[in-house]
Design a protein around this motif. Structure first.
Motif, PDB file in Angstrom:
ATOM      1  N   LYS A  43       0.874  -1.173   0.000  1.00  0.00           N
ATOM      2  CA  LYS A  43       0.000   0.000   0.000  1.00  0.00           C
ATOM      3  C   LYS A  43       0.914   1.227   0.000  1.00  0.00           C
ATOM      4  N   VAL A  44       0.737   2.077  -1.004  1.00  0.00           N
ATOM      5  CA  VAL A  44       1.658   3.191  -1.233  1.00  0.00           C
ATOM      6  C   VAL A  44       0.929   4.523  -1.061  1.00  0.00           C
ATOM      7  N   LEU A  45       1.612   5.477  -0.437  1.00  0.00           N
ATOM      8  CA  LEU A  45       1.128   6.854  -0.355  1.00  0.00           C
ATOM      9  C   LEU A  45       2.049   7.735  -1.190  1.00  0.00           C
ATOM     10  N   GLU A  46       1.466   8.506  -2.101  1.00  0.00           N
ATOM     11  CA  GLU A  46       2.237   9.488  -2.872  1.00  0.00           C
ATOM     12  C   GLU A  46       1.791  10.887  -2.475  1.00  0.00           C
ATOM     13  N   ILE A  47       2.757  11.742  -2.175  1.00  0.00           N
ATOM     14  CA  ILE A  47       2.478  13.143  -1.866  1.00  0.00           C
ATOM     15  C   ILE A  47       2.883  13.978  -3.073  1.00  0.00           C
ATOM     16  N   GLY A  48       1.900  14.610  -3.715  1.00  0.00           N
ATOM     17  CA  GLY A  48       2.166  15.411  -4.908  1.00  0.00           C
ATOM     18  C   GLY A  48       1.737  14.681  -6.165  1.00  0.00           C
ATOM     19  N   THR A  49       0.426  14.608  -6.397  1.00  0.00           N
ATOM     20  CA  THR A  49      -0.106  13.875  -7.549  1.00  0.00           C
ATOM     21  C   THR A  49       0.351  14.481  -8.863  1.00  0.00           C
ATOM     22  N   GLY A  50       0.327  15.822  -8.930  1.00  0.00           N
ATOM     23  CA  GLY A  50       0.681  16.489 -10.185  1.00  0.00           C
ATOM     24  C   GLY A  50      -0.217  16.027 -11.309  1.00  0.00           C
ATOM     25  N   ARG A 101      -2.235  -1.049  -3.837  1.00  0.00           N
ATOM     26  CA  ARG A 101      -3.119   0.105  -3.643  1.00  0.00           C
ATOM     27  C   ARG A 101      -2.269   1.366  -3.575  1.00  0.00           C
ATOM     28  N   VAL A 102      -2.718   2.422  -4.214  1.00  0.00           N
ATOM     29  CA  VAL A 102      -2.009   3.701  -4.198  1.00  0.00           C
ATOM     30  C   VAL A 102      -2.976   4.797  -3.755  1.00  0.00           C
ATOM     31  N   TYR A 103      -2.569   5.563  -2.765  1.00  0.00           N
ATOM     32  CA  TYR A 103      -3.273   6.790  -2.374  1.00  0.00           C
ATOM     33  C   TYR A 103      -2.375   7.958  -2.761  1.00  0.00           C
ATOM     34  N   THR A 104      -2.911   8.903  -3.497  1.00  0.00           N
ATOM     35  CA  THR A 104      -2.098  10.037  -3.934  1.00  0.00           C
ATOM     36  C   THR A 104      -2.818  11.339  -3.603  1.00  0.00           C
ATOM     37  N   ILE A 105      -2.079  12.304  -3.082  1.00  0.00           N
ATOM     38  CA  ILE A 105      -2.645  13.553  -2.566  1.00  0.00           C
ATOM     39  C   ILE A 105      -2.015  14.740  -3.281  1.00  0.00           C
ATOM     40  N   VAL A 164      -7.279   9.262  -5.641  1.00  0.00           N
ATOM     41  CA  VAL A 164      -6.729  10.617  -5.724  1.00  0.00           C
ATOM     42  C   VAL A 164      -7.496  11.529  -4.773  1.00  0.00           C
ATOM     43  N   LEU A 165      -6.768  12.259  -3.942  1.00  0.00           N
ATOM     44  CA  LEU A 165      -7.386  13.142  -2.961  1.00  0.00           C
ATOM     45  C   LEU A 165      -6.831  14.553  -3.087  1.00  0.00           C
ATOM     46  N   ALA A 166      -7.707  15.543  -2.990  1.00  0.00           N
ATOM     47  CA  ALA A 166      -7.273  16.943  -2.912  1.00  0.00           C
ATOM     48  C   ALA A 166      -7.186  17.303  -1.437  1.00  0.00           C
ATOM     49  N   ALA A 167      -5.967  17.460  -0.930  1.00  0.00           N
ATOM     50  CA  ALA A 167      -5.767  17.715   0.499  1.00  0.00           C
ATOM     51  C   ALA A 167      -4.354  18.229   0.719  1.00  0.00           C
ATOM     52  N   ASP A 168      -4.058  18.605   1.949  1.00  0.00           N
ATOM     53  CA  ASP A 168      -2.720  19.058   2.333  1.00  0.00           C
ATOM     54  C   ASP A 168      -1.858  17.825   2.577  1.00  0.00           C
ATOM     55  N   GLY A 169      -1.010  17.511   1.600  1.00  0.00           N
ATOM     56  CA  GLY A 169      -0.218  16.290   1.671  1.00  0.00           C
ATOM     57  C   GLY A 169       0.844  16.284   2.752  1.00  0.00           C
ATOM     58  N   SER A 170       1.192  17.463   3.281  1.00  0.00           N
ATOM     59  CA  SER A 170       2.245  17.498   4.298  1.00  0.00           C
ATOM     60  C   SER A 170       1.830  16.748   5.570  1.00  0.00           C
ATOM     61  N   HIS A 171       0.517  16.533   5.731  1.00  0.00           N
ATOM     62  CA  HIS A 171       0.018  15.791   6.893  1.00  0.00           C
ATOM     63  C   HIS A 171      -0.146  14.302   6.599  1.00  0.00           C
ATOM     64  N   VAL A 184       7.423  10.976  -1.986  1.00  0.00           N
ATOM     65  CA  VAL A 184       7.167  12.415  -1.925  1.00  0.00           C
ATOM     66  C   VAL A 184       7.787  13.049  -3.166  1.00  0.00           C
ATOM     67  N   THR A 185       6.968  13.739  -3.953  1.00  0.00           N
ATOM     68  CA  THR A 185       7.465  14.321  -5.206  1.00  0.00           C
ATOM     69  C   THR A 185       7.603  15.838  -5.104  1.00  0.00           C
ATOM     70  N   ALA A 186       7.873  16.313  -3.885  1.00  0.00           N
ATOM     71  CA  ALA A 186       8.175  17.722  -3.649  1.00  0.00           C
ATOM     72  C   ALA A 186       9.245  17.766  -2.566  1.00  0.00           C
TER      73      ALA A 186
END
Length: 213
Positions: free
Chosen positions: A80-87, A101-105, A129-136, A149-151
């Protein structure tokens, strides 16, 4: 052979020549048409190994960097992967072929909505895909096996480290936003975190809060 097919073959050759050697990653990138994620005046450069501007002042990453980051993440089919910065959604699409599974913000709703549309058109059903503050991060879905993290952050973000399972891996660019950063891999252990420097990179900064679309 069509232009697109030839251009995509040349891109795969460029990936290998720049150090992307993992067979699963190369297969995932071959199955992901970058041309679907680049719109407007830069569409004809989609298969070049270079970053390109997208909406909201962001970029779609250089394919070789996407490949090297995916390779460094060492994703298994059960993860299960979390990506910060969907772009554009391009990196998430590549990850969809590697992970369970991938969650991307993304902090820009406009980008999140556009990425959802492209991913739906590709029948990719294991990416949220979620629109949210990825820093959290995404505490309600934690812990994650892998976090990408892509930022760039000045340090690996504490909230994201806390959402990594023991044995999990996070790949994140670290450094001042106006200088070249270092891509690092963080592995969570029973007693703390191990850090490996991978390569110099350049990413947009990780910003708290939602974007003004």
């Amino acid at each position: 052979m069509s232009y697109d097919a030839q251009a995509r073959m040349q891109l795969l050759f460029a990936l290998r020549s720049r150090g992307v050697t993992d067979a699963r990653v190369l297969d995932a990138m071959e199955r992901t048409d970058r041309g679907l994620f680049v719109r407007g005046i830069f569409a004809d450069r989609a298969y070049e190994d270079m970053p390109l501007p997208i909406a909201c002042g962001q970029t779609i990453s250089q394919p070789s960097v996407v490949g090297l980051m995916s390779q460094a993440l060492q994703v298994s089919a059960r993860d299960k992967v979390l990506e910060i910065g969907t772009g554009s959604g391009y990196q998430a699409a590549v990850l969809s072929h590697l992970a369970r599974r991938v969650y991307t913000i993304d902090r820009h709703k406009r980008l999140a909505d556009a990425a959802k549309e492209v991913l739906a058109g590709l029948d990719i059903s294991n990416v949220t895909v979620l629109a949210a503050d990825g820093s959290h991060g995404l505490p309600e879905q934690s812990p994650f096996d892998r976090i990408l993290v892509t930022a760039a952050a000045e340090d690996p973000p504490g909230p994201l480290l806390a959402q990594l399972r023991i044995g999990g891996i996070m790949v994140v660019p670290v450094g001042q936003s106006d200088h070249v950063q270092t891509l690092i891999r963080v592995t969570r252990t029973e007693t703390g975190y191990d850090y490996d420097d991978l390569r110099p990179v350049r990413f947009v900064p990780l910003v708290e809060g939602m974007g003004r679309d």
